[in-house]
Design a protein around this motif. Structure first.
Motif, PDB file in Angstrom:
ATOM      1  N   LYS A  28       0.854  -1.186   0.000  1.00 42.68           N
ATOM      2  CA  LYS A  28       0.000   0.000   0.000  1.00 42.68           C
ATOM      3  C   LYS A  28       0.890   1.237   0.000  1.00 42.68           C
ATOM      4  O   LYS A  28       1.845   1.328   0.770  1.00 42.68           O
ATOM      5  CB  LYS A  28      -0.901  -0.004   1.236  1.00 42.68           C
ATOM      6  CG  LYS A  28      -2.017   1.018   1.181  1.00 42.68           C
ATOM      7  CD  LYS A  28      -3.045   0.672   0.125  1.00 42.68           C
ATOM      8  CE  LYS A  28      -4.206   1.663   0.133  1.00 42.68           C
ATOM      9  NZ  LYS A  28      -5.173   1.374  -0.938  1.00 42.68           N
ATOM     10  N   VAL A  29       0.582   2.212  -0.860  1.00 46.36           N
ATOM     11  CA  VAL A  29       1.386   3.424  -0.990  1.00 46.36           C
ATOM     12  C   VAL A  29       0.527   4.654  -0.684  1.00 46.36           C
ATOM     13  O   VAL A  29      -0.556   4.817  -1.259  1.00 46.36           O
ATOM     14  CB  VAL A  29       1.985   3.542  -2.408  1.00 46.36           C
ATOM     15  CG1 VAL A  29       2.704   4.880  -2.578  1.00 46.36           C
ATOM     16  CG2 VAL A  29       2.944   2.388  -2.685  1.00 46.36           C
ATOM     17  N   ILE A  30       1.024   5.516   0.214  1.00 47.84           N
ATOM     18  CA  ILE A  30       0.333   6.737   0.601  1.00 47.84           C
ATOM     19  C   ILE A  30       1.262   7.922   0.327  1.00 47.84           C
ATOM     20  O   ILE A  30       2.401   7.942   0.786  1.00 47.84           O
ATOM     21  CB  ILE A  30      -0.069   6.723   2.091  1.00 47.84           C
ATOM     22  CG1 ILE A  30      -0.862   5.452   2.425  1.00 47.84           C
ATOM     23  CG2 ILE A  30      -0.855   7.984   2.448  1.00 47.84           C
ATOM     24  CD1 ILE A  30      -2.170   5.313   1.692  1.00 47.84           C
ATOM     25  N   LEU A  31       0.775   8.906  -0.415  1.00 43.62           N
ATOM     26  CA  LEU A  31       1.564  10.083  -0.755  1.00 43.62           C
ATOM     27  C   LEU A  31       1.242  11.228   0.202  1.00 43.62           C
ATOM     28  O   LEU A  31       0.066  11.559   0.414  1.00 43.62           O
ATOM     29  CB  LEU A  31       1.266  10.530  -2.187  1.00 43.62           C
ATOM     30  CG  LEU A  31       1.333   9.466  -3.292  1.00 43.62           C
ATOM     31  CD1 LEU A  31       1.005  10.100  -4.632  1.00 43.62           C
ATOM     32  CD2 LEU A  31       2.707   8.810  -3.336  1.00 43.62           C
ATOM     33  N   LEU A  32       2.276  11.839   0.788  1.00 41.45           N
ATOM     34  CA  LEU A  32       2.068  13.001   1.647  1.00 41.45           C
ATOM     35  C   LEU A  32       2.068  14.254   0.785  1.00 41.45           C
ATOM     36  O   LEU A  32       3.054  14.544   0.088  1.00 41.45           O
ATOM     37  CB  LEU A  32       3.160  13.090   2.714  1.00 41.45           C
ATOM     38  CG  LEU A  32       3.218  11.941   3.718  1.00 41.45           C
ATOM     39  CD1 LEU A  32       4.209  12.260   4.832  1.00 41.45           C
ATOM     40  CD2 LEU A  32       1.852  11.647   4.320  1.00 41.45           C
ATOM     41  N   GLY A  83      -2.035  -4.042   2.366  1.00 39.32           N
ATOM     42  CA  GLY A  83      -0.751  -4.200   1.692  1.00 39.32           C
ATOM     43  C   GLY A  83       0.050  -5.399   2.142  1.00 39.32           C
ATOM     44  O   GLY A  83       1.264  -5.457   1.893  1.00 39.32           O
ATOM     45  N   GLY A  84      -0.596  -6.350   2.802  1.00 42.00           N
ATOM     46  CA  GLY A  84       0.115  -7.544   3.246  1.00 42.00           C
ATOM     47  C   GLY A  84       1.180  -7.232   4.279  1.00 42.00           C
ATOM     48  O   GLY A  84       2.294  -7.741   4.215  1.00 42.00           O
ATOM     49  N   VAL A 139       5.231   8.327   1.135  1.00 38.51           N
ATOM     50  CA  VAL A 139       6.121   9.013   0.197  1.00 38.51           C
ATOM     51  C   VAL A 139       6.149  10.503   0.493  1.00 38.51           C
ATOM     52  O   VAL A 139       5.099  11.152   0.564  1.00 38.51           O
ATOM     53  CB  VAL A 139       5.683   8.783  -1.265  1.00 38.51           C
ATOM     54  CG1 VAL A 139       6.691   9.391  -2.225  1.00 38.51           C
ATOM     55  CG2 VAL A 139       5.517   7.290  -1.547  1.00 38.51           C
ATOM     56  N   ILE A 140       7.360  11.043   0.682  1.00 35.33           N
ATOM     57  CA  ILE A 140       7.559  12.470   0.948  1.00 35.33           C
ATOM     58  C   ILE A 140       8.372  13.056  -0.200  1.00 35.33           C
ATOM     59  O   ILE A 140       9.426  12.526  -0.557  1.00 35.33           O
ATOM     60  CB  ILE A 140       8.307  12.689   2.281  1.00 35.33           C
ATOM     61  CG1 ILE A 140       7.513  12.072   3.444  1.00 35.33           C
ATOM     62  CG2 ILE A 140       8.552  14.173   2.532  1.00 35.33           C
ATOM     63  CD1 ILE A 140       8.248  12.128   4.772  1.00 35.33           C
ATOM     64  N   GLY A 141       7.895  14.151  -0.771  1.00 33.28           N
ATOM     65  CA  GLY A 141       8.597  14.788  -1.878  1.00 33.28           C
ATOM     66  C   GLY A 141       9.773  15.627  -1.385  1.00 33.28           C
ATOM     67  O   GLY A 141      10.018  15.764  -0.188  1.00 33.28           O
ATOM     68  N   GLY A 142      10.508  16.180  -2.328  1.00 32.79           N
ATOM     69  CA  GLY A 142      11.647  17.036  -2.009  1.00 32.79           C
ATOM     70  C   GLY A 142      11.220  18.473  -1.787  1.00 32.79           C
ATOM     71  O   GLY A 142      10.073  18.748  -1.421  1.00 32.79           O
ATOM     72  N   GLY A 169      -3.364   9.180 -11.383  1.00 33.19           N
ATOM     73  CA  GLY A 169      -3.938   7.865 -11.094  1.00 33.19           C
ATOM     74  C   GLY A 169      -4.738   7.857  -9.805  1.00 33.19           C
ATOM     75  O   GLY A 169      -5.250   8.889  -9.351  1.00 33.19           O
ATOM     76  N   ARG A 170      -4.786   6.698  -9.173  1.00 31.89           N
ATOM     77  CA  ARG A 170      -5.670   6.508  -8.020  1.00 31.89           C
ATOM     78  C   ARG A 170      -4.901   6.416  -6.702  1.00 31.89           C
ATOM     79  O   ARG A 170      -5.396   5.889  -5.724  1.00 31.89           O
ATOM     80  CB  ARG A 170      -6.509   5.244  -8.225  1.00 31.89           C
ATOM     81  CG  ARG A 170      -7.343   5.268  -9.495  1.00 31.89           C
ATOM     82  CD  ARG A 170      -8.144   3.995  -9.681  1.00 31.89           C
ATOM     83  NE  ARG A 170      -9.098   3.796  -8.609  1.00 31.89           N
ATOM     84  CZ  ARG A 170      -9.912   2.748  -8.502  1.00 31.89           C
ATOM     85  NH1 ARG A 170      -9.858   1.800  -9.430  1.00 31.89           N
ATOM     86  NH2 ARG A 170     -10.752   2.636  -7.502  1.00 31.89           N
ATOM     87  N   ARG A 171      -3.683   6.924  -6.678  1.00 32.78           N
ATOM     88  CA  ARG A 171      -2.909   6.890  -5.431  1.00 32.78           C
ATOM     89  C   ARG A 171      -3.541   7.807  -4.391  1.00 32.78           C
ATOM     90  O   ARG A 171      -4.014   8.892  -4.703  1.00 32.78           O
ATOM     91  CB  ARG A 171      -1.460   7.289  -5.699  1.00 32.78           C
ATOM     92  CG  ARG A 171      -0.705   6.317  -6.603  1.00 32.78           C
ATOM     93  CD  ARG A 171       0.776   6.673  -6.660  1.00 32.78           C
ATOM     94  NE  ARG A 171       1.519   5.726  -7.479  1.00 32.78           N
ATOM     95  CZ  ARG A 171       1.889   5.975  -8.731  1.00 32.78           C
ATOM     96  NH1 ARG A 171       1.592   7.137  -9.304  1.00 32.78           N
ATOM     97  NH2 ARG A 171       2.573   5.072  -9.415  1.00 32.78           N
ATOM     98  N   ARG A 172      -3.504   7.370  -3.144  1.00 35.92           N
ATOM     99  CA  ARG A 172      -4.128   8.124  -2.066  1.00 35.92           C
ATOM    100  C   ARG A 172      -3.189   9.232  -1.581  1.00 35.92           C
ATOM    101  O   ARG A 172      -2.004   9.007  -1.348  1.00 35.92           O
ATOM    102  CB  ARG A 172      -4.470   7.191  -0.898  1.00 35.92           C
ATOM    103  CG  ARG A 172      -5.215   7.878   0.244  1.00 35.92           C
ATOM    104  CD  ARG A 172      -5.462   6.888   1.374  1.00 35.92           C
ATOM    105  NE  ARG A 172      -6.344   5.827   0.956  1.00 35.92           N
ATOM    106  CZ  ARG A 172      -7.673   5.863   1.054  1.00 35.92           C
ATOM    107  NH1 ARG A 172      -8.262   6.942   1.555  1.00 35.92           N
ATOM    108  NH2 ARG A 172      -8.408   4.841   0.667  1.00 35.92           N
ATOM    109  N   LEU A 173      -3.748  10.445  -1.410  1.00 34.61           N
ATOM    110  CA  LEU A 173      -3.000  11.580  -0.896  1.00 34.61           C
ATOM    111  C   LEU A 173      -3.401  11.847   0.552  1.00 34.61           C
ATOM    112  O   LEU A 173      -4.575  11.838   0.899  1.00 34.61           O
ATOM    113  CB  LEU A 173      -3.265  12.834  -1.735  1.00 34.61           C
ATOM    114  CG  LEU A 173      -2.907  12.785  -3.227  1.00 34.61           C
ATOM    115  CD1 LEU A 173      -3.245  14.123  -3.890  1.00 34.61           C
ATOM    116  CD2 LEU A 173      -1.435  12.468  -3.417  1.00 34.61           C
ATOM    117  N   LEU A 174      -2.397  12.096   1.400  1.00 32.24           N
ATOM    118  CA  LEU A 174      -2.628  12.375   2.814  1.00 32.24           C
ATOM    119  C   LEU A 174      -1.898  13.654   3.188  1.00 32.24           C
ATOM    120  O   LEU A 174      -0.744  13.851   2.801  1.00 32.24           O
ATOM    121  CB  LEU A 174      -2.126  11.210   3.674  1.00 32.24           C
ATOM    122  CG  LEU A 174      -2.186  11.407   5.194  1.00 32.24           C
ATOM    123  CD1 LEU A 174      -3.642  11.404   5.672  1.00 32.24           C
ATOM    124  CD2 LEU A 174      -1.394  10.305   5.901  1.00 32.24           C
TER     125      LEU A 174
END
Length: 201
Positions: A115-119, A142-143, A149-152, A163-168
């Protein structure tokens, strides 16, 4: 009295079953089994129940250098990382030199069904209680593997947000990516304590 042949066959079947069971565990169960206790408190009593779960792995992917932040920020991160160990949650940070490497890392995690969560500032805001519930749901989906994920300095690359990635969102204020990492690991620790029903929260 059972015939000797029947007894020998039964003993052989039992031995083979036990050996196959051990072999299955050796091959498939690579993560430690963690005993966790969850408590709920009402006006009259506190009820706790214990459950067994596999070791939970949380990865933080971010753009930057490992030694690129202030020493006190790294010290704060390590404090919460140490506190998390008894809870069965393992948190690691993977640094990437560029947005391209970050995208490849995220895609690799998704290929493994993590499972991937984007900040992101435009992501969904939530309370600590909601974050705790969501985090364990994401780990289950996500098993037992979850990636934040944190950007620069310029935030997340646009390609990742498609796409369908979740943003937090951690809030409406702006934080450096190293500071966001510390805030995130504190909330991960708080989420574990909320689930246990401790007095931290």
């Amino acid at each position: 009295m059972l015939p000797l042949r029947v007894l020998l066959i039964a003993a052989l079947v039992a031995t083979l079953s036990y050996a196959l069971s051990l072999d299955y565990q050796r091959i498939h169960i690579k993560r430690p089994v963690i005993a966790t206790t969850r408590c709920t408190t009402s006006q009259r009593s506190t009820r706790c129940h214990q459950s067994l779960s596999m070791g939970l792995d949380v990865r933080i992917r971010m753009v930057g250098r490992k030694n690129g932040g202030e020493a006190w920020l790294e010290s704060a991160y390590k404090m919460y990382d140490t506190r998390l160990k008894p809870s069965g949650l393992s948190v690691t940070t993977q640094y990437h030199k560029s947005d391209g490497e970050l995208i490849k890392g995220v895609e690799a995690d998704e290929a493994k069904n993590h499972k991937v969560i984007l900040l992101d500032p435009l992501g969904k805001l939530c309370t600590s209680e909601e974050f705790s519930e969501n985090m364990y749901n994401w780990l289950e989906a996500g098993g037992s593997r979850l990636t934040f994920v944190i950007g620069g300095a310029d935030g997340l690359p646009p390609d990742l947000k498609e796409g369908r990635r979740r943003l937090l969102s951690l809030g409406k204020l702006t934080f450096t990516h190293q500071w966001a990492r510390v805030l995130l690991v504190e909330q991960i620790y708080r989420a574990a304590e909320i689930r246990k029903g401790s007095g931290y929260h």
